[in-house]
Design a protein around this motif. Sequence first.
Motif, short mmCIF file in Angstrom:
data_model
loop_
_atom_site.label_atom_id
_atom_site.label_comp_id
_atom_site.label_asym_id
_atom_site.label_seq_id
_atom_site.Cartn_x
_atom_site.Cartn_y
_atom_site.Cartn_z
N TYR A 113 -31.57 -66.55 18.24
CA TYR A 113 -31.89 -65.14 18.52
C TYR A 113 -30.78 -64.43 19.28
O TYR A 113 -30.94 -63.28 19.67
CB TYR A 113 -33.20 -65.06 19.31
CG TYR A 113 -34.38 -65.61 18.55
CD1 TYR A 113 -35.09 -64.80 17.67
CD2 TYR A 113 -34.74 -66.95 18.68
CE1 TYR A 113 -36.16 -65.31 16.95
CE2 TYR A 113 -35.81 -67.47 17.96
CZ TYR A 113 -36.51 -66.64 17.09
OH TYR A 113 -37.56 -67.15 16.36
N LEU A 114 -29.68 -65.14 19.51
CA LEU A 114 -28.56 -64.55 20.26
C LEU A 114 -27.36 -64.44 19.36
O LEU A 114 -26.95 -65.41 18.73
CB LEU A 114 -28.21 -65.42 21.48
CG LEU A 114 -29.26 -65.52 22.57
CD1 LEU A 114 -28.85 -66.57 23.60
CD2 LEU A 114 -29.46 -64.17 23.25
N ARG A 115 -26.80 -63.25 19.33
CA ARG A 115 -25.58 -63.10 18.53
C ARG A 115 -24.72 -61.98 19.10
O ARG A 115 -25.26 -61.02 19.61
CB ARG A 115 -25.92 -62.78 17.08
CG ARG A 115 -24.72 -62.84 16.18
CD ARG A 115 -25.07 -63.04 14.76
NE ARG A 115 -23.88 -63.26 13.95
CZ ARG A 115 -23.89 -63.42 12.64
NH1 ARG A 115 -25.02 -63.45 12.00
NH2 ARG A 115 -22.76 -63.60 11.98
N PRO A 131 -16.91 -63.03 32.23
CA PRO A 131 -15.74 -62.53 31.52
C PRO A 131 -15.95 -62.36 30.01
O PRO A 131 -15.25 -61.58 29.37
CB PRO A 131 -14.66 -63.57 31.82
CG PRO A 131 -15.39 -64.78 32.28
CD PRO A 131 -16.64 -64.30 32.92
N GLU A 132 -16.90 -63.12 29.43
CA GLU A 132 -17.19 -62.96 28.00
C GLU A 132 -18.29 -61.93 27.77
O GLU A 132 -18.76 -61.77 26.65
CB GLU A 132 -17.68 -64.29 27.42
CG GLU A 132 -16.87 -65.48 27.79
CD GLU A 132 -17.70 -66.76 27.79
OE1 GLU A 132 -18.01 -67.20 26.69
OE2 GLU A 132 -18.03 -67.27 28.86
N GLY A 133 -18.72 -61.26 28.84
CA GLY A 133 -19.86 -60.36 28.76
C GLY A 133 -21.13 -61.14 29.03
O GLY A 133 -21.16 -62.36 28.89
N VAL A 134 -22.17 -60.44 29.43
CA VAL A 134 -23.43 -61.12 29.78
C VAL A 134 -23.98 -61.89 28.58
O VAL A 134 -24.37 -63.05 28.70
CB VAL A 134 -24.47 -60.07 30.28
CG1 VAL A 134 -25.81 -60.74 30.53
CG2 VAL A 134 -23.96 -59.39 31.55
N VAL A 135 -23.99 -61.25 27.42
CA VAL A 135 -24.53 -61.93 26.23
C VAL A 135 -23.62 -63.08 25.79
O VAL A 135 -24.11 -64.14 25.37
CB VAL A 135 -24.72 -60.90 25.09
CG1 VAL A 135 -25.10 -61.59 23.79
CG2 VAL A 135 -25.79 -59.89 25.48
N GLY A 136 -22.32 -62.90 25.92
CA GLY A 136 -21.39 -63.99 25.59
C GLY A 136 -21.64 -65.21 26.46
O GLY A 136 -21.63 -66.35 25.97
N TYR A 137 -21.91 -64.98 27.74
CA TYR A 137 -22.19 -66.09 28.67
C TYR A 137 -23.50 -66.80 28.30
O TYR A 137 -23.56 -68.02 28.22
CB TYR A 137 -22.26 -65.52 30.10
CG TYR A 137 -22.68 -66.53 31.14
CD1 TYR A 137 -21.75 -67.42 31.69
CD2 TYR A 137 -24.01 -66.60 31.58
CE1 TYR A 137 -22.14 -68.35 32.65
CE2 TYR A 137 -24.40 -67.52 32.52
CZ TYR A 137 -23.47 -68.40 33.06
OH TYR A 137 -23.87 -69.32 34.00
N GLY A 194 -18.10 -57.52 20.46
CA GLY A 194 -18.26 -58.24 19.20
C GLY A 194 -19.60 -58.91 19.02
O GLY A 194 -19.88 -59.48 17.97
N THR A 195 -20.44 -58.88 20.06
CA THR A 195 -21.78 -59.46 19.93
C THR A 195 -22.75 -58.37 19.48
O THR A 195 -22.48 -57.18 19.63
CB THR A 195 -22.27 -60.04 21.27
OG1 THR A 195 -22.36 -58.97 22.24
CG2 THR A 195 -21.31 -61.09 21.80
N LEU A 196 -23.90 -58.79 18.96
CA LEU A 196 -24.89 -57.82 18.50
C LEU A 196 -25.69 -57.26 19.68
O LEU A 196 -25.91 -56.05 19.78
CB LEU A 196 -25.84 -58.48 17.50
CG LEU A 196 -27.00 -57.59 17.04
CD1 LEU A 196 -26.49 -56.50 16.12
CD2 LEU A 196 -28.06 -58.42 16.35
N LEU A 197 -26.11 -58.15 20.57
CA LEU A 197 -26.98 -57.74 21.67
C LEU A 197 -26.20 -57.21 22.87
O LEU A 197 -26.77 -56.57 23.75
CB LEU A 197 -27.86 -58.92 22.11
CG LEU A 197 -28.77 -59.50 21.04
CD1 LEU A 197 -29.51 -60.72 21.57
CD2 LEU A 197 -29.77 -58.47 20.56
N GLY A 198 -24.90 -57.48 22.91
CA GLY A 198 -24.08 -57.09 24.06
C GLY A 198 -24.14 -55.61 24.39
O GLY A 198 -24.38 -55.25 25.55
N PRO A 199 -23.94 -54.70 23.43
CA PRO A 199 -23.99 -53.27 23.76
C PRO A 199 -25.34 -52.83 24.30
O PRO A 199 -25.41 -51.95 25.15
CB PRO A 199 -23.68 -52.60 22.41
CG PRO A 199 -22.93 -53.61 21.65
CD PRO A 199 -23.49 -54.93 22.05
#
Length: 328
Positions: free
Chosen positions: A326-328, A307-313, A264-269
């Motif tokens: 700049y993080l989403r 657990p929330e993903g690297v970008v979530g953390y 669900g994050t933009l940068l996560g994938p």
Amino acid sequence: MNIARYKPLLPMAIIYAVLIVIGLTVPGMWQPIAYFMFYVALGQAFNIFLGLTGYVDFGYVAFLGLGAYGMALAIKNFGHLGLIAIPIGVLLALTMSILLSLAVGAVALRLRGAYFAIATIGVNEGFRYLLEGVRLWGGTEGIVLSGFMRKAFGREMTNFLSTFVSDVLVFIIAFAAAVITITILNRKMGYALLALREDEDAARVMGINVTKYKIMAFITSAGFAGLIGAIAWTLKLTYVFPEDVFNIHYTVEAIVIVMLGGAGTLLGPMVGGLLYGIMKYYLSVVFPGIQLLILAPLLIITIVAFPEGVVGYVKRKAQNTRLSEYLR
């Protein structure tokens, strides 16, 4: 349009630019970077549906497979028109993947959770056995395009298309999927999908047409999968075999990438795709034959640590700082 809402695209554009510069200037790095970008694009496309709705589509690779066949059929049948066959293939790949998503979505999206996952798990296998059983589009022998492409485009142009143009187009597809994702997140559709993901019943009671938004996300995600199949598979590899292109492990890899970076994050994938691609590639170089035995525990450790993903953390840690813009 509020430009500030699109700031998270900036770090992504910088990272892509750095990767392109490394690929063009460091000898032997272009193909590894193209390999990493395949996973980034796959994760970015898959995230539009899984990340925004919370639904797991195990048949996702079927859209990629149909896209690959769309491009193969266009080159085979319209190759005599020259390079015009490429955009025709892109349109055919989009059309075929979207039509399949409409057919699958009309039935499967009436189901929820595990029932939806079970309903989609056989889509790719069903298509594979259909093609093989009725010998459609070459059946088990698939479509081998190297000869068609050399005859239609010439040897040098065919090599240029498969070793450079296809890789650049994968960068563009990955970035376009990110632009579509942030556009959705910034609009009414994004808020509706967020409500749907948190509690579908509550969202429905609040008057949100959850079916409409689920289908929109499903079709968008499927369209990008079709483009990846057409460009990153057919145009690059110059062949399509049903047992390869409908292999479910690409769906599993897409799930891992999205969960690794942050669903669900933009940068996560992007982060998940790079981490996964780099680990898989270099482990196969250093530990050939046992790379997957090492990769699996590394992925488990990463997901347990984040657990929330690297970008979530990172987003949680960066709250109330300028970095959060700049993080989403």
